[in-house]
Motif scaffolding. Structure first.
Motif, mmCIF file in Angstrom:
data_model
loop_
_atom_site.group_PDB
_atom_site.id
_atom_site.type_symbol
_atom_site.label_atom_id
_atom_site.label_comp_id
_atom_site.label_asym_id
_atom_site.label_seq_id
_atom_site.Cartn_x
_atom_site.Cartn_y
_atom_site.Cartn_z
ATOM 1 N N ALA A 1 0.837 -1.207 0.000
ATOM 2 C CA ALA A 1 0.000 0.000 0.000
ATOM 3 C C ALA A 1 0.871 1.256 0.000
ATOM 4 O O ALA A 1 0.507 2.270 -0.610
ATOM 5 N N ALA A 2 2.030 1.194 0.675
ATOM 6 C CA ALA A 2 2.940 2.345 0.725
ATOM 7 C C ALA A 2 3.495 2.652 -0.658
ATOM 8 O O ALA A 2 3.631 3.820 -1.040
ATOM 9 N N VAL A 3 3.826 1.603 -1.421
ATOM 10 C CA VAL A 3 4.297 1.798 -2.803
ATOM 11 C C VAL A 3 3.205 2.467 -3.631
ATOM 12 O O VAL A 3 3.458 3.433 -4.358
ATOM 13 N N LYS A 4 1.983 1.945 -3.499
ATOM 14 C CA LYS A 4 0.852 2.495 -4.248
ATOM 15 C C LYS A 4 0.595 3.952 -3.862
ATOM 16 O O LYS A 4 0.347 4.803 -4.728
ATOM 17 N N GLU A 5 0.688 4.240 -2.567
ATOM 18 C CA GLU A 5 0.426 5.591 -2.076
ATOM 19 C C GLU A 5 1.502 6.566 -2.549
ATOM 20 O O GLU A 5 1.201 7.679 -2.998
ATOM 21 N N GLY A 6 2.777 6.141 -2.449
ATOM 22 C CA GLY A 6 3.873 6.994 -2.901
ATOM 23 C C GLY A 6 3.784 7.256 -4.389
ATOM 24 O O GLY A 6 3.991 8.391 -4.853
ATOM 25 N N LEU A 7 3.445 6.230 -5.155
ATOM 26 C CA LEU A 7 3.335 6.367 -6.608
ATOM 27 C C LEU A 7 2.179 7.291 -6.972
ATOM 28 O O LEU A 7 2.279 8.085 -7.915
ATOM 29 N N GLN A 8 1.091 7.189 -6.209
ATOM 30 C CA GLN A 8 -0.070 8.046 -6.461
ATOM 31 C C GLN A 8 0.281 9.506 -6.234
ATOM 32 O O GLN A 8 -0.140 10.389 -7.000
ATOM 33 N N VAL A 9 1.051 9.785 -5.194
ATOM 34 C CA VAL A 9 1.504 11.159 -4.917
ATOM 35 C C VAL A 9 2.284 11.698 -6.111
ATOM 36 O O VAL A 9 2.050 12.814 -6.587
ATOM 37 N N TYR A 10 3.217 10.878 -6.605
ATOM 38 C CA TYR A 10 4.066 11.305 -7.734
ATOM 39 C C TYR A 10 3.231 11.461 -9.008
ATOM 40 O O TYR A 10 3.311 12.488 -9.693
ATOM 41 N N GLN A 11 2.410 10.463 -9.292
ATOM 42 C CA GLN A 11 1.680 10.437 -10.554
ATOM 43 C C GLN A 11 0.647 11.560 -10.640
ATOM 44 O O GLN A 11 0.519 12.224 -11.683
ATOM 45 N N SER A 12 -0.086 11.788 -9.568
ATOM 46 C CA SER A 12 -1.148 12.800 -9.593
ATOM 47 C C SER A 12 -0.578 14.187 -9.849
ATOM 48 O O SER A 12 -1.148 14.975 -10.617
ATOM 49 N N GLU A 13 0.554 14.512 -9.223
ATOM 50 C CA GLU A 13 1.153 15.837 -9.400
ATOM 51 C C GLU A 13 1.826 15.970 -10.761
ATOM 52 O O GLU A 13 1.792 17.042 -11.377
ATOM 53 N N MET A 14 2.442 14.882 -11.245
ATOM 54 C CA MET A 14 3.052 14.936 -12.574
ATOM 55 C C MET A 14 1.983 15.073 -13.661
ATOM 56 O O MET A 14 2.223 15.704 -14.701
ATOM 57 N N GLU A 15 0.806 14.501 -13.426
ATOM 58 C CA GLU A 15 -0.292 14.647 -14.385
ATOM 59 C C GLU A 15 -0.720 16.110 -14.474
ATOM 60 O O GLU A 15 -1.066 16.599 -15.552
ATOM 61 N N LYS A 16 -0.698 16.800 -13.330
ATOM 62 C CA LYS A 16 -1.025 18.238 -13.337
ATOM 63 C C LYS A 16 0.033 19.007 -14.122
ATOM 64 O O LYS A 16 -0.279 19.940 -14.866
ATOM 65 N N LEU A 17 1.291 18.617 -13.949
ATOM 66 C CA LEU A 17 2.389 19.287 -14.645
ATOM 67 C C LEU A 17 2.258 19.091 -16.154
ATOM 68 O O LEU A 17 2.638 19.977 -16.932
ATOM 69 N N LYS A 18 1.720 17.953 -16.559
ATOM 70 C CA LYS A 18 1.598 17.632 -17.982
ATOM 71 C C LYS A 18 0.751 18.667 -18.714
ATOM 72 O O LYS A 18 0.935 18.891 -19.914
ATOM 73 N N ASP A 19 -0.188 19.293 -17.997
ATOM 74 C CA ASP A 19 -1.029 20.319 -18.614
ATOM 75 C C ASP A 19 -0.215 21.524 -19.074
ATOM 76 O O ASP A 19 -0.681 22.312 -19.904
ATOM 77 N N SER A 20 0.986 21.696 -18.495
ATOM 78 C CA SER A 20 1.844 22.839 -18.843
ATOM 79 C C SER A 20 2.884 22.495 -19.903
ATOM 80 O O SER A 20 3.698 23.345 -20.268
ATOM 81 N N PHE A 21 2.910 21.235 -20.365
ATOM 82 C CA PHE A 21 3.890 20.837 -21.382
ATOM 83 C C PHE A 21 3.648 21.620 -22.672
ATOM 84 O O PHE A 21 2.500 21.923 -23.006
ATOM 85 N N PRO A 22 4.716 21.971 -23.428
ATOM 86 C CA PRO A 22 6.125 21.629 -23.160
ATOM 87 C C PRO A 22 6.776 22.608 -22.186
ATOM 88 O O PRO A 22 6.445 23.791 -22.157
ATOM 89 N N LEU A 23 7.706 22.081 -21.399
ATOM 90 C CA LEU A 23 8.461 22.884 -20.438
ATOM 91 C C LEU A 23 9.944 22.707 -20.689
ATOM 92 O O LEU A 23 10.381 21.749 -21.323
ATOM 93 N N GLU A 24 10.714 23.651 -20.136
ATOM 94 C CA GLU A 24 12.162 23.480 -20.177
ATOM 95 C C GLU A 24 12.535 22.241 -19.376
ATOM 96 O O GLU A 24 11.884 21.907 -18.380
ATOM 97 N N LEU A 25 13.573 21.582 -19.797
ATOM 98 C CA LEU A 25 13.963 20.335 -19.159
ATOM 99 C C LEU A 25 14.284 20.549 -17.684
ATOM 100 O O LEU A 25 13.945 19.717 -16.839
ATOM 101 N N LYS A 26 14.912 21.666 -17.366
ATOM 102 C CA LYS A 26 15.283 21.918 -15.963
ATOM 103 C C LYS A 26 14.048 22.013 -15.071
ATOM 104 O O LYS A 26 14.077 21.608 -13.905
ATOM 105 N N ASP A 27 12.936 22.515 -15.631
ATOM 106 C CA ASP A 27 11.699 22.624 -14.847
ATOM 107 C C ASP A 27 11.098 21.235 -14.596
ATOM 108 O O ASP A 27 10.588 20.959 -13.517
ATOM 109 N N VAL A 28 11.163 20.381 -15.610
ATOM 110 C CA VAL A 28 10.653 19.009 -15.447
ATOM 111 C C VAL A 28 11.503 18.252 -14.436
ATOM 112 O O VAL A 28 10.986 17.551 -13.564
ATOM 113 N N PHE A 29 12.828 18.412 -14.534
ATOM 114 C CA PHE A 29 13.734 17.733 -13.597
ATOM 115 C C PHE A 29 13.517 18.225 -12.172
ATOM 116 O O PHE A 29 13.514 17.442 -11.225
#
Length: 667
Positions: free
Chosen positions: A317-345
């Motif tokens: 469950a901890a793996v799933k929870e940690g992955l959900q934290v990462y995935q949900s926020e990265m999905e929000k970031l995707k709305d701003s693509f394309p971005l400079e590589l340094k911003d994505v990193f």
């Protein structure tokens, strides 16, 4: 919860089961839990005491007949009145000794579950703590057969380790009418309890039978407290005690009850597992399910197995929870693509750290780092996917920019604007303007250089056709311009490769920083688990030391020697704890994985560097050939000019000679 719910009951076959509705309630409780369970003979007023702990007059069912009212184990979850961010879980158990029960082991199972699930165990009895009352607590003597600490040796008696994780013990004596005096001296309630648990000297069977339950209470529950409650009201009012007004209840009873509740609120600790890991409502539900399923299968509940089962459930469950934290926020970031590589990193590093924190908060006993590695691999996979999506968005934007900028040129090409003498230079001027504007608009795009390279290669087809059709240029001039164009294309290809190399180096740095942060959090987690393990051992040692001192004081040397051996075993186990070794192993594994990732990226970097160097060599060769050809053309042109000059000089000399000859004949 506004009222209690059934937590554990029996099915039609008489086997214990956990109610799914109760598990759903616990699943929603992310807070740490203090679990108080009450056990005792039926019709001794346990439920009323638990209602008081819940701050209510009614709640848990109160019986008014000779039958046990509560069946199984009932649960009431309320906010802890004194510990913020903590839930108080009250467990009211079925009365022991009910005459209607068919299974003789049922009471023992209920008692064992109360011990296993609680952080404070309240034993409720009536009258006095005499030998009869102690002997009625026979279930304690059966705990060594009903609970195992380790799974390695099923026949071994590991009850000496119960002290590490057993709950604190409160003996609540109801309807107490005696004076608290021993040998004419006033004593406290706790002293009264210890006097009742005092051992006898001797080795006769009667002495052994007398001492055995008392030894078990002392060994298993070194933290003990006693409360003596007077009659709450007149006998005729007992049948409706839950509905009585405070004025109808004994003030002394209310006083003791208030003292009891304050003690429970202040001194009852958060529930912990054997390894010292604190328990949330969700984990408590999993524990109950594990223990009940084990008992129902006919096996003996094992704490080590329960911890392993909980670790598996929680770590997944901890793996799933940690992955959900990462995935949900990265999905929000995707709305701003394309971005400079340094911003994505930068966002990746932040979210990777946040995801690891979420994982660490929930996980425990991930001894080989297996689940952390799983999270790490899943995050890297998602990261690469988002990098590809960002590149795709960047490619699309760059192509749109070039399409817009090159639209006028395309119109000219269709109309044949460049198909005239000097058209090649006009084409090159327009192309240069497009490139300059593109570099200004797309300079921060990830795919800027690569898309420009593709664009220039496409336009080189038109360029060659225009160059060959341009009648203003000589064949030699066309050859020079063709070589220069090849060199320019190769230069752009080198720029695109160098940009890829720079991006790869940025990714390597981001991976390195993420790995360092992950290892830092991992070390903190391991340090915390080692600290909890030390504290667990120290608490057990301190309790054993107090018991040993008490036994020595009372001249029970043999029992004190047994206690000393148990403490030495605790010390040995603590010394041999392999947690530090596990930490080193996990850190080494993580470091090795990071080194493998870096090695792979370094290999990619080397390949790209080699390709760039080869292109640079080719570019320099092309440029040198162009320069050599230009030099040859210039030398040829210079020689031609010199020859023409000589011919003109000869021509002038001849003309002068002709004029001179004609003048002489005239004269």
């Amino acid at each position: 919860m506004d009222k209690p719910v059934c937590f554990i009951d029996t099915d039609s076959a008489g086997k214990l089961r956990v109610q799914q509705s109760a598990l759903k309630i616990l699943e929603q409780i992310q807070q740490l839990v203090v679990v108080v369970a009450v056990v005792g003979l039926y019709r001794t007023g346990k439920s009323h005491l638990m209602n008081r702990l819940a701050g209510k007059q009614t709640g848990f069912a109160l019986g008014s007949t000779i039958e046990s009212k509560t069946k199984g184990i009932w649960m009431w979850c309320v906010s802890h009145p004194t510990k913020a961010g903590t839930t108080l879980v009250l467990l009211d158990t079925e009365g022991l000794g009910d005459m209607d029960k068919g299974d003789p082991k049922h009471d023992t199972n209920i008692f064992s579950l109360a011990v296993l699930l609680s952080s404070t165990l309240v034993y409720n009895s009536r009258g006095t703590i005499d030998n009869k009352a102690v002997m009625e607590l026979q279930y304690i003597t059966e705990l060594s057969e009903c609970i195992k600490v380790k799974s390695s040796d099923e026949d071994a008696d590991d009850s000496s380790e119960f002290v590490k994780f057993f709950p604190s013990f409160i003996w609540a004596v109801r309807d107490f009418t005696l004076e608290l005096k021993i040998d004419g001296k006033d004593v406290t309630e706790d002293e009264y309890l210890e006097f009742a648990l005092k051992l006898k000297h001797g080795t006769s069977r009667s002495v052994i039978e007398y001492n055995f339950p008392r030894e078990c209470i002392q060994r298993f529950f070194p933290s003990r407290k006693c409360f003596t409650f007077p009659f709450p009201t007149a006998p005729e009012n007992m049948s409706h005690l839950g509905s009585l007004a405070s004025a109808d209840i004994s003030s002394e009873f209310l006083k003791v009850t208030d003292h009891f509740c304050k003690f429970v609120f202040h001194d009852s600790s958060v529930k912990r597992l054997k390894v010292g890991h604190t328990v949330t409502g969700r984990v408590l539900g999993h524990l109950a399910k594990t223990y009940v399923d084990t008992i129902s299968s006919g096996a003996v509940p094992c704490l080590e197995n329960a911890v392993i089962a909980m670790a598996t459930i929680e770590n997944k469950a901890a793996v799933k929870e940690g992955l959900q934290v990462y995935q949900s926020e990265m999905e929000k970031l995707k709305d701003s693509f394309p971005l400079e590589l340094k911003d994505v990193f930068s966002e990746h590093q932040h979210l990777s750290s946040t995801a690891t924190q979420a994982f660490m908060k929930r996980s425990f006993k991930d001894t080989d780092g297996k689940y952390l590695k799983s999270l790490e691999e899943k995050i890297i996979k998602l990261f690469d996917e988002h990098l590809c999506q960002n590149e795709h968005a960047s490619k699309k934007r760059c192509e749109e920019i070039l399409s817009s900028l090159s639209a006028p040129m395309m119109v000219k090409l269709k109309k044949g604007f460049y198909a005239k003498p000097g058209g090649y230079d006009l084409f090159c001027k327009d192309l240069e303007d497009i490139v300059n504007k593109y570099n200004s608009q797309a300079k921060k795009e990830v795919k800027a250089e690569e898309i420009l390279e593709e664009f220039l290669k496409q336009k080189s087809v038109d360029s060659k056709a225009i160059l060959q059709a341009d009648k203003k240029l000589t064949e030699k001039e066309k050859k020079i311009k063709e070589e220069k164009e090849k060199a320019a294309l190769l230069e752009q290809e080198i720029k695109a490769r160098e940009e890829k190399l720079r991006q790869l180096e940025e990714k390597m740095e981001a991976v390195r920083q993420s790995n360092e942060e992950r290892m830092r959090q991992m070390k903190e987690k391991m340090d915390e688990e080692m600290r909890l393990q030390r504290e667990e051992t120290e608490r057990a040692m301190n309790r054993k030391l107090r018991e040993q001192a008490d036994l020595l004081q009372k001249s029970f040397k043999e029992e004190a020697d047994v206690m000393r051996q148990e403490m030495e075993e605790f010390k040995r186990q603590n010394t041999e704890s392999n947690r530090a070794g596990e930490l080193v192993a996990i850190l080494e594994n993580s470091s090795r994985r990071h080194e493998e990732e870096v090695a792979t990226m370094m290999q990619q970097r080397s390949v790209q560097m080699m390709a760039i160097q080869q292109m640079i060599v080719r570019s320099e060769a092309e440029i040198n050939r162009a320069r050599e050809f230009a030099a040859i053309v210039e030398n040829s042109s210079r020689r031609h000019e010199e020859l023409m000059a000589m011919m003109m000089q000869q021509y002038r000399a001849n003309m002068m000679a002709v004029h001179s000859s004609n003048g002489c004949r005239t004269m």
